[in-house]
Design a protein around this motif. Structure first.
Motif, PDB file in Angstrom:
ATOM      1  N   PRO A  52       0.704  -1.242   0.047  1.00 16.75           N
ATOM      2  CA  PRO A  52       0.179   0.049  -0.009  1.00 16.75           C
ATOM      3  C   PRO A  52       0.846   1.339   0.058  1.00 16.75           C
ATOM      4  N   VAL A  53       2.030   1.251   0.462  1.00 16.75           N
ATOM      5  CA  VAL A  53       2.873   2.610   0.418  1.00 16.75           C
ATOM      6  C   VAL A  53       3.184   2.866  -0.916  1.00 16.75           C
ATOM      7  N   LEU A  54       3.339   2.088  -1.933  1.00 13.73           N
ATOM      8  CA  LEU A  54       3.287   2.377  -3.328  1.00 13.73           C
ATOM      9  C   LEU A  54       2.241   3.019  -3.669  1.00 13.73           C
ATOM     10  N   GLY A  55       0.867   2.894  -3.320  1.00  9.75           N
ATOM     11  CA  GLY A  55      -0.149   3.554  -3.787  1.00  9.75           C
ATOM     12  C   GLY A  55      -0.277   4.723  -2.945  1.00  9.75           C
ATOM     13  N   LEU A  56       0.523   5.198  -2.109  1.00  6.77           N
ATOM     14  CA  LEU A  56       0.469   6.392  -1.167  1.00  6.77           C
ATOM     15  C   LEU A  56       1.468   7.408  -1.983  1.00  6.77           C
ATOM     16  N   VAL A  57       2.474   6.806  -2.438  1.00  2.00           N
ATOM     17  CA  VAL A  57       3.568   7.844  -3.139  1.00  2.00           C
ATOM     18  C   VAL A  57       3.251   7.725  -4.790  1.00  2.00           C
ATOM     19  N   ALA A  58       2.559   6.980  -4.946  1.00  5.44           N
ATOM     20  CA  ALA A  58       2.460   6.936  -6.551  1.00  5.44           C
ATOM     21  C   ALA A  58       1.939   8.034  -7.275  1.00  5.44           C
ATOM     22  N   PRO A  59       0.997   9.032  -6.663  1.00  8.89           N
ATOM     23  CA  PRO A  59       0.613  10.300  -7.366  1.00  8.89           C
ATOM     24  C   PRO A  59       1.724  11.427  -7.136  1.00  8.89           C
ATOM     25  N   ILE A  60       2.521  11.181  -6.180  1.00  8.18           N
ATOM     26  CA  ILE A  60       3.641  12.223  -5.985  1.00  8.18           C
ATOM     27  C   ILE A  60       4.524  12.187  -6.885  1.00  8.18           C
ATOM     28  N   THR A  85       0.573  21.493 -13.960  1.00  6.60           N
ATOM     29  CA  THR A  85       0.414  20.084 -14.216  1.00  6.60           C
ATOM     30  C   THR A  85       0.053  19.383 -12.851  1.00  6.60           C
ATOM     31  N   GLY A  86       0.537  19.793 -11.753  1.00  9.17           N
ATOM     32  CA  GLY A  86      -0.084  19.382 -10.519  1.00  9.17           C
ATOM     33  C   GLY A  86      -1.631  19.579 -10.132  1.00  9.17           C
ATOM     34  N   ALA A  87      -1.883  21.091 -10.494  1.00 11.22           N
ATOM     35  CA  ALA A  87      -3.235  21.404 -10.472  1.00 11.22           C
ATOM     36  C   ALA A  87      -4.133  20.457 -11.403  1.00 11.22           C
ATOM     37  N   GLY A  88      -3.552  20.225 -12.606  1.00 13.96           N
ATOM     38  CA  GLY A  88      -4.463  19.160 -13.439  1.00 13.96           C
ATOM     39  C   GLY A  88      -4.706  17.823 -12.825  1.00 13.96           C
ATOM     40  N   TRP A  89      -3.609  17.418 -12.006  1.00 12.12           N
ATOM     41  CA  TRP A  89      -3.885  15.937 -11.402  1.00 12.12           C
ATOM     42  C   TRP A  89      -4.846  16.306 -10.251  1.00 12.12           C
ATOM     43  N   VAL A  90      -4.892  17.569  -9.567  1.00  9.99           N
ATOM     44  CA  VAL A  90      -6.004  17.663  -8.561  1.00  9.99           C
ATOM     45  C   VAL A  90      -7.258  17.675  -9.233  1.00  9.99           C
ATOM     46  N   ALA A  91      -7.290  18.412 -10.385  1.00  5.98           N
ATOM     47  CA  ALA A  91      -8.617  18.429 -11.164  1.00  5.98           C
ATOM     48  C   ALA A  91      -9.328  17.012 -11.305  1.00  5.98           C
ATOM     49  N   LEU A  92      -8.376  16.497 -11.965  1.00  3.03           N
ATOM     50  CA  LEU A  92      -8.575  15.195 -12.419  1.00  3.03           C
ATOM     51  C   LEU A  92      -9.167  14.167 -10.949  1.00  3.03           C
ATOM     52  N   GLU A  93      -8.516  14.472 -10.101  1.00  2.00           N
ATOM     53  CA  GLU A  93      -8.764  13.836  -8.701  1.00  2.00           C
ATOM     54  C   GLU A  93     -10.174  14.178  -8.154  1.00  2.00           C
ATOM     55  N   ALA A  94     -10.685  15.507  -8.511  1.00  2.00           N
ATOM     56  CA  ALA A  94     -11.734  15.958  -8.125  1.00  2.00           C
ATOM     57  C   ALA A  94     -12.955  15.432  -9.012  1.00  2.00           C
ATOM     58  N   PHE A  95     -12.740  15.109 -10.233  1.00  2.00           N
ATOM     59  CA  PHE A  95     -13.708  14.634 -11.063  1.00  2.00           C
ATOM     60  C   PHE A  95     -13.733  13.041 -10.864  1.00  2.00           C
ATOM     61  N   GLY A  96     -12.816  12.395 -10.345  1.00  2.00           N
ATOM     62  CA  GLY A  96     -12.704  10.929  -9.986  1.00  2.00           C
ATOM     63  C   GLY A  96     -12.192  10.184 -11.203  1.00  2.00           C
ATOM     64  N   VAL A  97     -11.261  10.893 -11.868  1.00  2.00           N
ATOM     65  CA  VAL A  97     -10.480  10.214 -13.016  1.00  2.00           C
ATOM     66  C   VAL A  97      -9.479   9.438 -12.418  1.00  2.00           C
ATOM     67  N   VAL A  98      -8.863   9.993 -11.471  1.00  2.00           N
ATOM     68  CA  VAL A  98      -7.609   9.482 -10.791  1.00  2.00           C
ATOM     69  C   VAL A  98      -7.910   9.250  -9.440  1.00  2.00           C
ATOM     70  N   PRO A  99      -7.313   8.166  -8.556  1.00  2.00           N
ATOM     71  CA  PRO A  99      -7.792   8.039  -7.165  1.00  2.00           C
ATOM     72  C   PRO A  99      -6.993   9.092  -6.499  1.00  2.00           C
ATOM     73  N   THR A 100      -7.865   9.329  -5.502  1.00  2.00           N
ATOM     74  CA  THR A 100      -7.133   9.820  -4.341  1.00  2.00           C
ATOM     75  C   THR A 100      -6.750   9.357  -3.159  1.00  2.00           C
ATOM     76  N   VAL A 101      -5.607   9.349  -2.713  1.00  2.00           N
ATOM     77  CA  VAL A 101      -4.941   8.684  -1.453  1.00  2.00           C
ATOM     78  C   VAL A 101      -5.195   9.014  -0.150  1.00  2.00           C
ATOM     79  N   VAL A 118      -2.565  16.591   1.132  1.00  2.00           N
ATOM     80  CA  VAL A 118      -1.973  15.799  -0.138  1.00  2.00           C
ATOM     81  C   VAL A 118      -2.234  16.633  -1.386  1.00  2.00           C
ATOM     82  N   ASP A 119      -3.034  17.447  -1.677  1.00  2.00           N
ATOM     83  CA  ASP A 119      -3.162  18.146  -2.845  1.00  2.00           C
ATOM     84  C   ASP A 119      -2.048  19.168  -2.862  1.00  2.00           C
ATOM     85  N   VAL A 120      -1.550  20.013  -1.861  1.00  2.00           N
ATOM     86  CA  VAL A 120      -0.570  20.649  -1.799  1.00  2.00           C
ATOM     87  C   VAL A 120       0.782  20.018  -2.252  1.00  2.00           C
TER      88      VAL A 120
END
Length: 136
Positions: A52-60, A85-101, A118-120
């Motif tokens: 699970p630690v890989l899942g936690l650091v994957a988005p970073i 680019t980071g803000a783009g990930w956060v937007a995709l996270e908000a829309f449920g396209v990528v998982p939030t950890v 985490v978003d920061v």
């Protein structure tokens, strides 16, 4: 003073304000796509290995790589392109396209704080990646 100089108060010296750098959408799109690919790949690998630690650091890691690519493709203003680019990930996270950890199973206030933190971190990782791209 130059025509774009601005005074914040009558007693302060004029400040030279520059416009924001031009955002190169192809660089931004490439950075976001790489961030999603790397982030989801590491996330999936972590789930398959039961790590699970890989899942936690994957988005970073994904955001850092994506920010680096965006900065390289843009050739200038890497920090700026990395942050977007980071803000783009956060937007995709908000829309449920990528998982939030962050925040799963927490109370509402704690979950909100965890997601913000985490978003920061994601935006910071992408920003550092973009900054490093123009330095390398």
């Amino acid at each position: 003073p130059p025509p774009h100089a601005v005074r914040s108060s009558p007693m302060s010296p004029p400040r030279d304000e520059r416009p924001a750098p031009r955002l190169q959408l192809t660089a931004l799109a490439g950075g976001i796509l790489l961030a999603v690919f790397v982030g989801l790949s590491i996330f999936t690998l972590g789930a398959a290995l039961g790590a699970p630690v890989l899942g936690l650091v994957a988005p970073i890691i994904g955001c850092g790589c994506g920010g680096f690519l965006a900065g390289k493709l843009a050739k200038t203003a890497g920090l700026y392109h990395g942050a977007f680019t980071g803000a783009g990930w956060v937007a995709l996270e908000a829309f449920g396209v990528v998982p939030t950890v962050a925040g799963a199973g927490l109370a509402t206030l704690e979950e909100t704080v965890a997601i913000i933190v985490v978003d920061v971190l994601l935006i910071a990782a992408a920003t550092v990646g973009g900054w490093l791209a123009v330095r390398a």
